[in-house]
Design an enzyme around this catalytic site. Structure first.
Site, PDB file in Angstrom:
ATOM      1  N   LEU C  88      35.828  54.861 -14.544  1.00 40.16           N
ATOM      2  CA  LEU C  88      37.032  55.652 -14.811  1.00 40.16           C
ATOM      3  C   LEU C  88      36.786  57.111 -14.434  1.00 40.16           C
ATOM      4  O   LEU C  88      35.715  57.660 -14.694  1.00 40.16           O
ATOM      5  CB  LEU C  88      37.399  55.556 -16.291  1.00 40.16           C
ATOM      6  CG  LEU C  88      37.637  54.137 -16.831  1.00 40.16           C
ATOM      7  CD1 LEU C  88      38.094  54.203 -18.284  1.00 40.16           C
ATOM      8  CD2 LEU C  88      38.660  53.390 -15.985  1.00 40.16           C
ATOM      9  N   GLY C 133      33.382  51.541 -15.811  1.00 44.82           N
ATOM     10  CA  GLY C 133      34.553  50.885 -15.236  1.00 44.82           C
ATOM     11  C   GLY C 133      34.263  50.127 -13.947  1.00 44.82           C
ATOM     12  O   GLY C 133      34.950  49.155 -13.627  1.00 44.82           O
ATOM     13  N   ASN C 156      27.712  51.598 -19.437  1.00 47.87           N
ATOM     14  CA  ASN C 156      26.837  52.639 -19.980  1.00 47.87           C
ATOM     15  C   ASN C 156      27.577  53.692 -20.788  1.00 47.87           C
ATOM     16  O   ASN C 156      27.080  54.799 -20.977  1.00 47.87           O
ATOM     17  CB  ASN C 156      26.080  53.311 -18.821  1.00 47.87           C
ATOM     18  CG  ASN C 156      27.036  54.032 -17.879  1.00 47.87           C
ATOM     19  OD1 ASN C 156      28.156  53.580 -17.697  1.00 47.87           O
ATOM     20  ND2 ASN C 156      26.591  55.139 -17.305  1.00 47.87           N
ATOM     21  N   GLU C 157      28.757  53.330 -21.290  1.00 47.92           N
ATOM     22  CA  GLU C 157      29.607  54.319 -21.957  1.00 47.92           C
ATOM     23  C   GLU C 157      28.915  55.076 -23.086  1.00 47.92           C
ATOM     24  O   GLU C 157      29.113  56.278 -23.249  1.00 47.92           O
ATOM     25  CB  GLU C 157      30.887  53.653 -22.496  1.00 47.92           C
ATOM     26  CG  GLU C 157      31.988  53.457 -21.446  1.00 47.92           C
ATOM     27  CD  GLU C 157      31.793  52.224 -20.579  1.00 47.92           C
ATOM     28  OE1 GLU C 157      30.705  51.617 -20.639  1.00 47.92           O
ATOM     29  OE2 GLU C 157      32.716  51.859 -19.858  1.00 47.92           O
TER      30      GLU C 157
END
Lengths: 280, 280, 280
Positions: C88, C133, C156-157
């Protein structure tokens, strides 16, 4: 008579003091390492860390404390030399009245909700046998290190003629997958360290308790650079369905436990089990 | 003309008698071993144990009987030499009216609920090909032993232009996990014994049918010391969501089957398939 | 002053033109191979295929087109040499108003519903880094081929102080199982090609992009003889729960994203991240 009353009173007082002392500092031993920021929470109810209501309450209190203190993480382990936890204290369901059993079960549910949704990293250093409720506590942590050797781990309830509660089952399914969990639950399998590692029931083996704790601390340290809020919300996301299940089913679950535990067949199985324990 | 009518009538009578005979004692053969306490239930509808309504009903009746008789366990197998079961009998959905198809599908649902939630241990001795519905029956058991060799197992519905029902899919997901099930279902994969073992679709391989039955009996014997009620409730717990799904969706599921089966595209695919069978 | 205004205006115009050009023909490049019947859809938004609203919309449009044209299948890949997609576009959530963020998130939901439920076979040729994303897009395909080398893939947010949405999490759980997904999500693990293969996050490795595309085409070709309608309904069956979840939760999900993204802590984490990007 006065003297006797005095003595009796004194004796009660001593017991009461002993109990308070135990409940505040001996059923669960908490050690804080200020260098690592890790709290080591050790179950200390000899002989087998049987999970009675007091221990459940005390354990939950310690976990909440670590959470409120925003510790870096928690290692859950046992102060006893050969057992992590022997599971639910059978005496809490053997020949007990419904109200007492309800309170016991509610305390178990409370502990589950706190442990399974704990905001800080938590790993289990499993330094001995971990059947039934002991295995369940370990599975509720995020990471499991098992001391290699002769001890075993598993949900072995069917062997005692009882049933691992639906939420124990679901946590096992989440840990080792549906197929492996079904077979393990039906058989009441107690896994050796090597088998537990192979099936994914534990994540690492250790040579001894110190090594297990050290590996748990490594797990916690691996989150040093990861912001806590996002990590916590991620954990709640992944565990949401199971946590929601408990919120939706607390009362039904208490009632079905009490009803099941009171059946003659279960009481008979428990009696046989209690007798076999006394013979040892 | 009279003679012709007589002959035709006679021929019908013979067919009818053969059918009755088959339905009462030969569609399913039950053998009880009183030493082990195990019932061996063998599907016996030549040529491929096609699951028509009669066989579904007969199979469910035999399972309920074993349950009511509190047998030690059940081994599900086939009397035919090269096939466990070829799956649903295509003729039950080819050019049939809606009522007939509804009754067929309801019988399949009934069998599923009895088989998947059977109170006693049940293992499949898969002694031959096991596509589609044959694979589904095996997956509904608790344990699967597959005779090694040239035969295959899998939900291959997409190859026939049809769709494995949602509950077939869900049982496969529970058996081999979501990712493996998705790929297998999209491709309609028929797994060799070695592949089926590797992916967890079966639990053991056997050298021949006798060996497969013997391994199934070992599975059943492994529960000898485990109280039945707790074991049964554990099984219902683990399988609860899928069983509940069926209770909640029986009517919708029948209707969607009938609607789908009646579409021209499906009927055309079935016709091609039926023709290809006749050519063999 | 007039001259300065003129220049500024001219510069804006150029940027605007460049953007329009990009959005109509260069954000996504579609190449149709009429021999194989496969469409290759390549994300082409330098420098990292950041998923801004325009790219999401364009990508969904291309997928729907391939679906409407009943292509044999789709390969999703990237025109850039070192990145599949960087995920994103952070700038869509950094210092943006609620309405703008809502539209962005709705576009992401739309893309998900189209991609995850695409009627034709779709495989990802992952020819570079695929964090967050980017990994999510790949997981929504049916099959993943990753070019071996130094690039990584994963959700990996948590490393950025944000949270992979519940539906990203669920698609990962469906792909690699609950236990592996939980650990990967908590840690924000970026997997090497070998690790991704071992854990099942990708299905094959490739030596380069051409090899990856070729392997994706083989995946698509494997369905040549399988009727499309049954295959599509099978896919919808297996993916039904996750698709239904989105239909049931679109509004709640948009609101929780906007609320979360607007918290000072998240904005601060994004700011740190944006600054670190600029320093590179």
């Amino acid at each position: 008579m006065m003297i006797h009353a005095y003595r009796s009173c004194f004796r009660n007082l001593r017991i009461s003091l002993a109990r308070n002392y135990a409940s505040s500092s001996k059923l669960v031993d908490v050690s804080r390492d200020d260098k690592t920021g890790v709290s080591i929470i050790s179950m200390s109810r000899a002989p087998v860390n049987g999970l009675n209501r007091e221990l459940l309450v005390e354990l939950e209190r310690s976990l909440k404390e670590a959470q409120d203190e925003r510790r870096r993480g928690v290692v859950l382990t046992s102060s006893l030399s050969n057992v992590f936890s022997g599971g639910l204290d059978i005496m809490e369901m053997f020949k007990k009245d419904a109200e007492s059993m309800s309170k016991f079960w509610s305390a178990l549910q409370d502990l589950y909700l706190t442990l399974y949704g704990l905001s800080v990293p938590i790993a289990a250093a499993i330094n001995g046998s971990s059947p039934a409720g002991g295995c369940f506590l370990a599975m509720c942590c995020e990471y499991r290190v098992f001391v290699d050797g002769k001890h075993t781990i598993g949900l072995n309830e069917t062997n005692l003629g009882i049933v691992a509660p639906k939420w124990f089952q679901n946590v096992m399914i989440a840990t080792i997958g549906h197929r492996n969990a079904e077979l393990a639950l039906l058989r009441g399998t107690l896994f050796s360290p090597q088998e537990a590692l192979r099936i994914g029931l534990v994540d690492e083996l250790a040579t001894d308790k110190a090594d297990a704790i050290s590996k748990c601390e490594n797990y916690i340290a691996s989150f040093a650079r990861i912001p806590g809020t996002g990590r916590y919300l991620t954990k709640l996301g992944v565990r949401q369905e199971l946590i929601q299940w408990m919120h939706d089913n607390r009362e039904v679950d208490v009632n079905s436990f009490v009803t099941f535990a009171q059946t003659p067949e279960v009481q008979k199985n428990l009696e046989l089990y209690v007798k076999s324990l006394k013979k040892r």
